[in-house]
Write an enzyme that holds these catalytic residues in place. Structure first.
Site, PDB file in Angstrom:
ATOM      1  N   ASN A 106       7.588 -10.711   1.157  1.00 22.44           N
ATOM      2  CA  ASN A 106       6.483 -10.800   2.109  1.00 22.44           C
ATOM      3  C   ASN A 106       5.943  -9.437   2.531  1.00 22.44           C
ATOM      4  O   ASN A 106       4.819  -9.346   3.034  1.00 22.44           O
ATOM      5  CB  ASN A 106       6.961 -11.585   3.342  1.00 22.44           C
ATOM      6  CG  ASN A 106       6.026 -11.462   4.514  1.00 22.44           C
ATOM      7  OD1 ASN A 106       4.935 -12.031   4.534  1.00 22.44           O
ATOM      8  ND2 ASN A 106       6.429 -10.694   5.523  1.00 22.44           N
ATOM      9  N   TYR A 171      -5.861  -3.097  -1.960  1.00 29.54           N
ATOM     10  CA  TYR A 171      -5.122  -4.274  -1.505  1.00 29.54           C
ATOM     11  C   TYR A 171      -5.346  -5.445  -2.456  1.00 29.54           C
ATOM     12  O   TYR A 171      -4.390  -6.113  -2.868  1.00 29.54           O
ATOM     13  CB  TYR A 171      -5.559  -4.656  -0.090  1.00 29.54           C
ATOM     14  CG  TYR A 171      -4.815  -5.846   0.483  1.00 29.54           C
ATOM     15  CD1 TYR A 171      -3.561  -5.679   1.072  1.00 29.54           C
ATOM     16  CD2 TYR A 171      -5.360  -7.120   0.442  1.00 29.54           C
ATOM     17  CE1 TYR A 171      -2.876  -6.756   1.604  1.00 29.54           C
ATOM     18  CE2 TYR A 171      -4.673  -8.205   0.970  1.00 29.54           C
ATOM     19  CZ  TYR A 171      -3.438  -8.021   1.547  1.00 29.54           C
ATOM     20  OH  TYR A 171      -2.755  -9.096   2.064  1.00 29.54           O
ATOM     21  N   LYS A 175      -2.475  -7.351  -4.838  1.00 24.89           N
ATOM     22  CA  LYS A 175      -2.204  -8.787  -4.753  1.00 24.89           C
ATOM     23  C   LYS A 175      -2.583  -9.507  -6.051  1.00 24.89           C
ATOM     24  O   LYS A 175      -1.942 -10.477  -6.447  1.00 24.89           O
ATOM     25  CB  LYS A 175      -2.962  -9.400  -3.571  1.00 24.89           C
ATOM     26  CG  LYS A 175      -2.468  -8.925  -2.211  1.00 24.89           C
ATOM     27  CD  LYS A 175      -0.999  -9.266  -1.993  1.00 24.89           C
ATOM     28  CE  LYS A 175      -0.533  -8.899  -0.589  1.00 24.89           C
ATOM     29  NZ  LYS A 175       0.886  -9.253  -0.350  1.00 24.89           N
ATOM     30  N   THR A 209      -2.691 -12.186  12.221  1.00 24.97           N
ATOM     31  CA  THR A 209      -1.648 -11.208  12.519  1.00 24.97           C
ATOM     32  C   THR A 209      -2.295  -9.839  12.730  1.00 24.97           C
ATOM     33  O   THR A 209      -3.505  -9.676  12.580  1.00 24.97           O
ATOM     34  CB  THR A 209      -0.628 -11.118  11.368  1.00 24.97           C
ATOM     35  OG1 THR A 209      -1.310 -10.693  10.175  1.00 24.97           O
ATOM     36  CG2 THR A 209       0.040 -12.461  11.114  1.00 24.97           C
TER      37      THR A 209
END
Length: 285
Positions: A106, A171, A175, A209
């Site tokens: 994670n 990013y 991913k 988040t």
């Protein structure tokens, strides 16, 4: 038609999967969560611990709350971008706790800036944590899982690995690489006939988040924020049902691969309607 038949087959397999093929979600199981000290990782840790699972957090910093030494949550400092730290973590866990059979990759970081203004070190840091770190964790812990003959590897990617908005090139690339690696890993593990080892890919949209706190939600209807507690529950439920399909959340993530396969104007329409480029461009200012 083939995809419909394949999905029906997966539904049946998950429904009738005997209990001995499943990883027990109880005190007999050891789970390792990278990036588990805060954000979505911490929510996942709490959900797992509630089921009695022994949970180990690997993160660069400890949780904000003091952990009870008698609780079933343990923290160890580890930067997944450092291979030596991963190997040391593996030795410590094996000697003090046992074999990890639930591995949650994670840990993740981001860098919001135009590609031409992003430093080499920033790009390297994002790729090392988000992609190479996961690769090294699996390389280190998978042999133990294969030896005991059961386990689950959960890789937390992102819809941005399929279609990236403005100023999130590194990013999205990290991913996207993780998604490709997960697919290869899954095919490799399916060829292991002597055990019951599963993989689960998680592709959420924007999580509620701190990681993307300065990115305004572009559309609460087309692309709503993902509740980290709800996503954690969905992951645990998927493991309990032996699921190996990709867990997409929220609903619009399921449509992204289909739209991406269409001609480029449709992808531009998707970005325009969702407002994703405007949100990340504003966050980088």
């Amino acid at each position: 038609m083939y995809r419909v038949a394949l999905r029906c087959k997966e539904d049946v397999e998950e429904f009738i999967a005997p209990t001995y093929c499943r990883v027990p979600l109880n005190q007999e199981t050891i789970a390792l969560v990278t990036g588990g000290s805060k954000g979505f990782g911490w929510q996942l840790v709490q959900k797992l611990a509630f089921k009695g699972i022994k949970v180990i957090i690997a993160d660069v910093g400890p949780p904000a709350v003091d952990l009870d030494p008698e609780s079933n949550i343990t923290y160890y400092p580890c930067n997944v971008a450092e291979h030596e730290q991963i190997k040391e973590l593996h030795k410590t866990i094996r000697s003090r706790h046992g074999i990890v059979t639930l591995l949650f990759n994670n840990a993740g970081i981001t860098c919001i800036s135009p590609l031409e203004e992003t430093s080499d070190s920033d790009i390297q840091r994002v790729i090392e944590v988000n992609y190479i770190g996961t690769y090294m964790m699996i390389q280190t812990f998978l042999p133990d899982i294969i030896n005991v003959g059961r386990g689950y590897i959960v890789n937390v990617a992102s819809v941005l690995g399929i279609v990236s908005p403005a100023r999130l090139t590194s990013y999205g690339a990290s991913k996207g690489g993780l998604i490709a690696y997960h697919n290869s890993l899954s095919q490799r593990i399916k060829k292991i006939k002597s055990g019951h080892i599963k993989t689960l890919l998680v592709c959420p949209g924007k999580l509620r988040t701190d990681m993307f706190a300065n990115v305004e939600t572009p559309s609460k209807y087309l692309a709503p924020d993902v509740d980290p507690q709800q996503l954690a529950s969905q992951i645990i439920n998927a493991i309990g049902h032996n699921s190996t399909r990709t867990l997409n959340s929220p609903y619009y993530v399921n449509l992204v691969p289909f739209i991406k396969n269409l001609n480029w104007p449709y992808l531009r329409i998707l970005k325009s309607l969702s407002g994703m480029d405007k949100s990340t461009a504003a966050a980088g200012d």
